[in-house]
Design an enzyme around this catalytic site. Structure first.
Site, PDB file in Angstrom:
ATOM      1  N   HIS A  24      44.450  34.932  41.083  1.00 18.50           N
ATOM      2  CA  HIS A  24      44.003  35.815  39.912  1.00 18.50           C
ATOM      3  C   HIS A  24      44.150  35.253  38.653  1.00 18.50           C
ATOM      4  CE1 HIS A  24      44.854  39.927  41.550  1.00 18.50           C
ATOM      5  NE2 HIS A  24      44.610  39.023  42.801  1.00 18.50           N
TER       6      HIS A  24
ATOM      7  N   HIS B  65      44.387  35.989  52.559  1.00 24.22           N
ATOM      8  CA  HIS B  65      45.261  37.030  53.150  1.00 24.22           C
ATOM      9  C   HIS B  65      45.681  36.580  54.427  1.00 24.22           C
ATOM     10  CE1 HIS B  65      42.380  40.427  51.196  1.00 24.22           C
ATOM     11  NE2 HIS B  65      43.190  39.477  50.431  1.00 24.22           N
TER      12      HIS B  65
END
Length: 727
Positions: free
Chosen positions: A97, A263
């Site tokens: 992020h 993920h």
């Protein structure tokens, strides 16, 4: 102090002026806001003007830091326990992020400044609980101090998280310097509420996402994990993913690799009621210790953590690198369900017990894995599906692609490889790093003077030499350190054909410079000749104004080749306006003077530097297409302060002719003396810019004007010379 009901009776000011609507300038909302030129104000830096991060980093024991980070991953801290006893997933999300805000259109965002520490990013909904990640890292930062910036540490922590979980990464380069205050003037979108969607000209078409934005909604890094506008629809979400990842320089294969690799480890958190979470960090009360999103329910952390609202892990062993992501995604059927927090997520149908991950905090309990709508997009979108199936069949190939994509994600805005620091920098030259070959020559002062003479007597005009040098250098962006004169890519496709580079004039100049280069006894790059030609012309212009001055020049620029140049990647650097050459490609909704500020900030210039450059470029006659707008002088080609003298002279009146054109009339006779654009006249109408213009208009500052112009010109020409510039 008395507790008076009327705040005005207390001699101490109540209510600090911290919000923009409380600013004194809020009285005049349409006034030109110059704050964007103060984003990198060094006065806020507590380390002082002599601090050199690159030198400090060289003192760092990188191996010791990497080992400490790996130990940290499994040293669960009681106040915020690690999932499965490993902070890897949280650190990877923090690094992702941090880097993921990067966008190619203007190069802003990204991990290069450590801006995740400040608003608005520290309080974005998509960054919920990343404040905990940075606070967990504080003991490491405290130990290594100035030798590692927060910006570098966040990326290194994510990379070491993968290493500690068993994945071999492609390396790490340091060199990201921290900022010390919010980059409040970066445009993140026009919405006035979180997760609004006012950035599409057609809300049903993901391709109409407003430039330069890359995220689909205010407060998100990429896309909404529940689906477009929170409505599950994997095929439509896949299109949103494709648009947003393309806008951060990722192709389809890199996008699938990053999604799957990101993920493979960690989990989402939504085991509770998201509506009861406390305020975000920037709005939280003092007792929250600078943290936000405090959960008052249960433990408030561990199994009661609420972040995205989705709940669960993607893979079977999310605390270590594994290859179960594609197995679960492609081999099982999936159905929509709601998480405990009420968020849409996909869960498998009839999954085998051994394929379920264990609960992150409750021993012995297995849970269903989950997928976001974006994950399901990889299964249902035909192109993504092909890539996913190839990765599934060839795990080694997937790991290789992901390693390179992760490195690109976390280093894309660090600039050319010459800026990378440390012993873990990969040797391979990657095309997205805009490689430039090194040169093996130096030039003595007599050789430089001889070259200047050749350039000034080759038949090219001053303006032609200056404009070519300027157009070559003006592409530089301090946001991601791309562009600039080094590499001479102005002579290659597609830059040689850009409208703003006046291709016909450019071809004439390049042909002449190539001819000069071919006749030299010592090889000199075209990049150096382009810059030196502009410098020589400016010296001549200063001499015409009565000032003998030398424009500093340092050789060493290389000439990039077409094979070193990703044409599509460079398309985003094409200028669509240039206030310095008084040019707009077309009319825009944004005012020309506002476009000038944006370009100036990207070039790393200050408001005074912008002012002196404009004044000099006008009297030098460097306007696009040789127009006379703003050329307030009878001695065009001489580096005089005439632009400022006549701009501030009240014997003239300004008369609007059209939206961006003005006549400058003599007050007494009514005769039109000059024409001008908004960019010209804002330096006489805006109070701040007029204050700068008046300095250069003074009779005793003619020499100062010339010196300041030369210094700023050299700054632009050398902006991408990371070998000679102090960071």
């Amino acid at each position: 102090m008395e507790n008076n009901s009327e705040k005005g009776k207390c001699p101490v000011m109540h209510g600090a002026k911290t919000e923009s609507e409380n600013s004194v300038m809020s009285w005049w909302p349409n006034a030109l806001n110059l704050d964007i030129l103060h984003q990198q104000d060094t006065k806020t830096n507590p380390l002082g003007k002599d601090f050199n991060y690159r030198e400090e980093f060289k003192k760092l024991d990188l191996e010791a830091l990497k080992n400490d980070l790996k130990k940290f991953m499994t040293d669960s801290q009681d106040w915020w326990p690690a999932d499965w006893g490993h902070y890897g997933g949280l650190m990877i999300r923090m690094a992702w992020h941090s880097a993921g805000t990067y966008r190619i259109a203007d190069g802003r965002g990204g991990s290069n400044t450590g801006n995740q520490r400040f608003a608005p990013l520290n309080s974005w909904p998509d960054n919920v609980n990343l404040d905990k990640a940075r606070r967990l890292l504080w003991p490491v930062k405290k130990k290594y101090g100035n030798k590692i910036s927060w910006a570098d540490l966040m990326i290194l922590a994510g990379t070491m998280a993968y290493e500690s979980m068993g994945f071999k990464t492609a390396g790490f380069g340091g060199g990201r310097e921290d900022i010390w205050h919010p980059e409040k003037d970066i445009y993140w979108g026009a919405e006035k509420e979180w997760l609004g969607k006012d950035r599409y000209s057609n809300k049903s078409d993901e391709e109409t996402l407003e430039n330069p934005l890359a995220a689909v909604q205010m407060g998100l890094i990429y896309v909404n994990p529940e689906g477009v506008d929170g409505n599950p629809d994997p095929l439509r979400t896949a299109q949103a993913v494709r648009v947003t990842f393309k806008r951060m320089a990722m192709n389809d294969e890199e996008t699938v690799a990053l999604t799957a690799g990101g993920h493979t480890v960690g989990k989402t958190h939504g085991n509770g009621d998201a509506s009861v979470l406390g305020k975000e960090p920037e709005a939280a009360d003092i007792e929250a210790q600078g943290l936000g999103w405090i959960n008052p329910k249960g433990k408030g952390n561990a199994e009661d953590t609420v972040s995205s609202g989705l709940e669960g892990a993607w893979t079977t062993t999310p605390n270590k690198w594994n290859h179960t992501y594609f197995h679960l995604l492609l081999d099982y059927d999936w159905e929509l369900k709601k998480s405990p927090a009420g968020a849409w997520q996909w869960e498998p149908v009839n999954i085998k017990e051994e394929d379920k991950p264990f609960d992150a905090h409750v021993p012995g309990v297995r849970r269903n894995p989950m997928m976001t709508d974006a994950d399901m997009g990889l299964k249902m979108d035909p192109e993504y599906r092909k890539i996913a199936e190839r990765f599934y069949k060839d795990p080694e190939y997937f790991e290789n692609v992901f390693a390179k994509a992760w490195f690109k994600l976390t280093h894309r805005d660090l600039g050319p490889k010459s800026r990378y620091l440390g012993t873990d920098v990969p040797q391979e030259d990657l095309i997205w790093q805009d490689p430039i070959p090194a040169v093996d020559y130096t030039l003595s002062e007599p050789e430089i003077e001889e070259l200047k003479s050749k350039l000034l007597n080759c038949g090219l005009s001053q303006a032609e030499l200056i404009n070519t040098a300027w157009d070559s250098a003006r592409t530089f962006r301090c946001s991601d350190y791309r562009g600039g004169a080094n590499g001479a890519r102005i002579r290659l496709a597609s830059q040689k054909d850009w409208e703003g580079n006046e291709p016909q004039r450019l071809e004439k100049v390049l042909n002449k410079l190539t001819e000069i280069q071919a006749g030299l006894s010592k090889k000199v790059s075209l990049a150096d000749l382009i810059v030196l030609g502009g410098s020589a012309a400016i010296e001549k212009a200063a001499e015409k104004a009565g000032f003998k001055i030398k424009v500093p020049f340092v050789a060493g620029r290389g000439d990039a080749t077409a094979e070193m140049t990703d044409i599509e990647s460079f398309e985003v650097l094409e200028p669509i306006h240039d206030g310095y050459r008084n040019w707009l490609k077309k009319d825009y909704a944004v005012k020309p003077e506002e476009l000038l500020l944006d370009r100036t900030q990207l070039m790393g210039l200050t408001a005074p530097e912008m002012t002196v450059l404009i004044g000099g470029m006008r009297v030098l006659g460097t306007n696009y297409g040789s127009t006379n707008h703003g050329v307030f002088t009878d001695h065009e080609g001489a580096l005089t302060n005439d632009f400022f003298v006549n701009l501030t002279d009240m014997s003239y009146v300004w008369e609007p002719v059209s939206e961006n054109l003005y006549n400058i009339r003599e007050r007494k006779t009514g005769k039109v003396k000059w024409t001008a654009t908004r960019v010209d006249l804002v330096f006489g109408s805006n109070s701040i810019l007029r204050a700068y213009a008046e300095v250069y208009a003074q009779d005793d500052n003619k020499e100062k004007f010339v010196k300041d112009f030369v210094n700023t010109w050299v700054k632009v020409m050398n902006a991408d010379r990371f070998d000679i510039n102090k960071p």
